[in-house]
Design an enzyme around this catalytic site. Structure first.
Site, mmCIF file in Angstrom:
data_model
loop_
_atom_site.group_PDB
_atom_site.id
_atom_site.type_symbol
_atom_site.label_atom_id
_atom_site.label_comp_id
_atom_site.label_asym_id
_atom_site.label_seq_id
_atom_site.Cartn_x
_atom_site.Cartn_y
_atom_site.Cartn_z
ATOM 1 N N GLU A 77 -2.209 -24.593 -12.169
ATOM 2 C CA GLU A 77 -3.659 -25.371 -12.013
ATOM 3 C C GLU A 77 -4.749 -24.273 -12.889
ATOM 4 O O GLU A 77 -5.579 -24.924 -13.206
ATOM 5 C CB GLU A 77 -3.921 -25.299 -10.584
ATOM 6 C CG GLU A 77 -3.536 -26.463 -9.849
ATOM 7 C CD GLU A 77 -4.063 -26.783 -8.447
ATOM 8 O OE1 GLU A 77 -5.116 -26.085 -8.008
ATOM 9 O OE2 GLU A 77 -3.826 -27.805 -7.513
ATOM 10 N N HIS A 88 24.124 -20.008 -10.802
ATOM 11 C CA HIS A 88 25.425 -20.816 -10.543
ATOM 12 C C HIS A 88 24.921 -22.258 -10.772
ATOM 13 O O HIS A 88 25.842 -23.377 -10.633
ATOM 14 C CB HIS A 88 25.947 -20.635 -9.164
ATOM 15 C CG HIS A 88 26.405 -19.173 -9.186
ATOM 16 N ND1 HIS A 88 27.819 -18.788 -9.399
ATOM 17 C CD2 HIS A 88 25.770 -18.040 -9.059
ATOM 18 C CE1 HIS A 88 27.828 -17.619 -9.432
ATOM 19 N NE2 HIS A 88 26.770 -17.009 -9.089
ATOM 20 N N LYS A 116 -5.335 -39.268 -7.789
ATOM 21 C CA LYS A 116 -5.985 -39.493 -6.595
ATOM 22 C C LYS A 116 -6.841 -40.714 -6.807
ATOM 23 O O LYS A 116 -6.790 -41.677 -6.074
ATOM 24 C CB LYS A 116 -6.783 -38.262 -6.112
ATOM 25 C CG LYS A 116 -6.226 -37.089 -5.850
ATOM 26 C CD LYS A 116 -7.313 -36.132 -5.243
ATOM 27 C CE LYS A 116 -6.549 -34.621 -5.024
ATOM 28 N NZ LYS A 116 -7.543 -33.633 -4.913
#
Ligand code: PA5
Length: 440
Positions: A286, A307, A421
């Site tokens: 951010e 792995h 949003k």
């Protein structure tokens, strides 16, 4: 207290770091004098040394009260309003804390409001009936959808179970001093409240009541956490890149970004650091990911992920740099013993500790990845204590502020999180969003 044990030497020449010196000094002045972009959010910078001790006592008292009245604390928050506490608990508590006998464990902290899964929330409610419950709802804005929705449901649960007055006695709100729906509600129904300072952004708020209250309730030594951060504040105040590992880390990242290393992998060899990696991703993502710039912050737990991701890191697209956080003294040690019949062929490791084998895996991986074109920056943390973690939190906060200024962006805003949003609100029919155009 944090040692830079790897400098990506084969990828960055000393002269390149030297060239950053004037830029670092300028950015340092911007930070210290509060004259840079986003300077209204510099409250974290001297927070450890200027922490209000009366408030600290109140947080500790509330933590003790929660620990007495409940054996489960539901922490409701998202992003900066939950990741810090989660990171600290995951590192500082016993790896199997919730399985310890009750005499040896503190209250259990569970998180909610960090997504919108009905399954998660409904199943959380199912287990709460078996416990005494307290709630800490955390939201700076007081209006973030995920925690607000979860709180709506959990508040109702608490009121039905305990009655309105006792529910209010068990709900603690951490929010803005004056603004927002949560502040208004807390004032109306008389929750005990804690303030997130105006000048501290969500992702920098772990050392405010946002992180400190749930940690205090869980028996974490929050004074030691702050003391570690205070030590970092003092030690990382030097503008000299050779004396300030936070600035060296910031400069190395930016030099490597300019060389095409645009993905940074936060790596640790202690699973306890997993959520520090999650917290770090928000802090760096951010703060820096804007204006078409930035390093994409990713994380991995080694050797586990060697792995699964190891192939890509060694041999895939050459965009990676690795930041390894090494714990010098892990909390526990196990010595490898020699067996009379060496059936598993591991006697060659006899008399070594797990930690030394783990460290060898780390060194071998740095070498291998370096050969494969992946530079490593190595940060050594002393141990897994509150003091060291407080230091580490502050170290990364200082580093990201410097790094973002070197990159030429405002470290303290986050304009990019708004678009999803407003699209979501428009699509859900939230009043006020009728005219928002949703792009498909
Ligand atoms: O860094 C930020 O500001 C955000 O990620 C917030 O932490 C997150 O959105 C939660 O916001 P709030 O505390 O206002 O509910």
């Amino acid at each position: 207290m944090i040692k830079l044990f790897e400098w990506a030497e084969s990828f960055v020449a000393p002269a390149e770091l030297e060239l950053q010196r004037p830029f670092i000094e300028t950015a340092h002045q911007l930070l210290e004098q509060g004259t840079g972009a986003g300077h209204e959010f510099l409250g974290w910078l001297h927070l450890p040394s200027e922490f209000d001790l009366v408030e600290l006592e109140r947080i500790k008292r509330a933590g003790q009260k929660i620990a007495k009245q409940a054996d489960v604390l539901v922490v409701i928050g998202i992003g900066g309003s939950y990741l810090g506490a989660r990171a600290a608990l995951h590192l500082l508590q016993h790896s199997f804390h919730d399985f310890l006998p009750s005499s040896k464990r503190s209250l259990q902290v569970v998180f909610a409001g960090h997504q919108m899964s009905a399954t998660y929330l409904a199943e959380l409610l199912e287990i709460l009936d078996e416990h005494e419950v307290a709630v800490n709802v955390i939201s700076k804005s007081g209006t973030t959808t995920e925690p607000a929705l979860a709180f709506r449901v959990i508040k109702q649960y608490m009121e039905q179970r305990y009655g309105t007055a006792e529910a209010a006695n068990r709900i603690y709100a951490t929010t803005d001093a004056t603004r927002g729906a949560l502040r208004q509600l807390a004032t109306e129904v008389l929750y005990e409240t804690f303030v997130i300072p105006d000048d501290v952004g969500g992702r920098f708020s772990v050392l405010t009541p946002v992180g400190l209250l749930p940690l205090a309730a869980a028996g974490i030594d929050i004074e030691a956490l702050l003391a570690g951060a205070k030590r970092a504040e003092q030690e990382l105040a030097d503008p000299d890149v050779h004396k300030n590992p936070a600035y060296a880390y910031a400069a190395l990242r930016q030099i490597l970004r300019n060389k095409g290393k645009t993905v940074e992998l936060f790596v640790s060899y202690e699973p306890g650091l997993h959520y520090v990696g999650e917290w770090w991703k928000q802090l760096f993502g951010e703060s820096e990911g804007k204006d078409g710039k930035g390093l994409y912050p990713a994380s991995a737990d080694f050797s586990t992920d060697l792995h699964s991701l190891g192939q890509f890191v060694q041999d895939g697209a050459r965009v990676l740099l690795e930041t390894v956080v090494k714990i010098k003294h892990p909390r526990k040690t196990i010595q490898i013993e020699s067996l009379p019949h060496d059936v598993d062929g591991l006697n060659y490791l006899a008399n070594r500790s797990f930690a030394s084998v783990n460290d060898t895996a780390l060194e071998a991986t740095i070498l291998a990845h370096g050969t494969g074109g992946v530079p490593t920056i190595g940060l050594e943390v002393e141990d897994m204590t509150e003091l060291s973690l407080g230091y580490l939190f502050y170290f990364f906060e200082k580093a990201v502020a410097m790094s973002a200024y070197l990159q030429g962006v405002n470290p303290f805003d986050q304009p990019g999180v708004e678009m999803y949003k407003s699209n979501m609100f428009a699509m859900l029919g939230k009043p006020g969003y009728e005219k928002t155009r949703v792009e498909r």
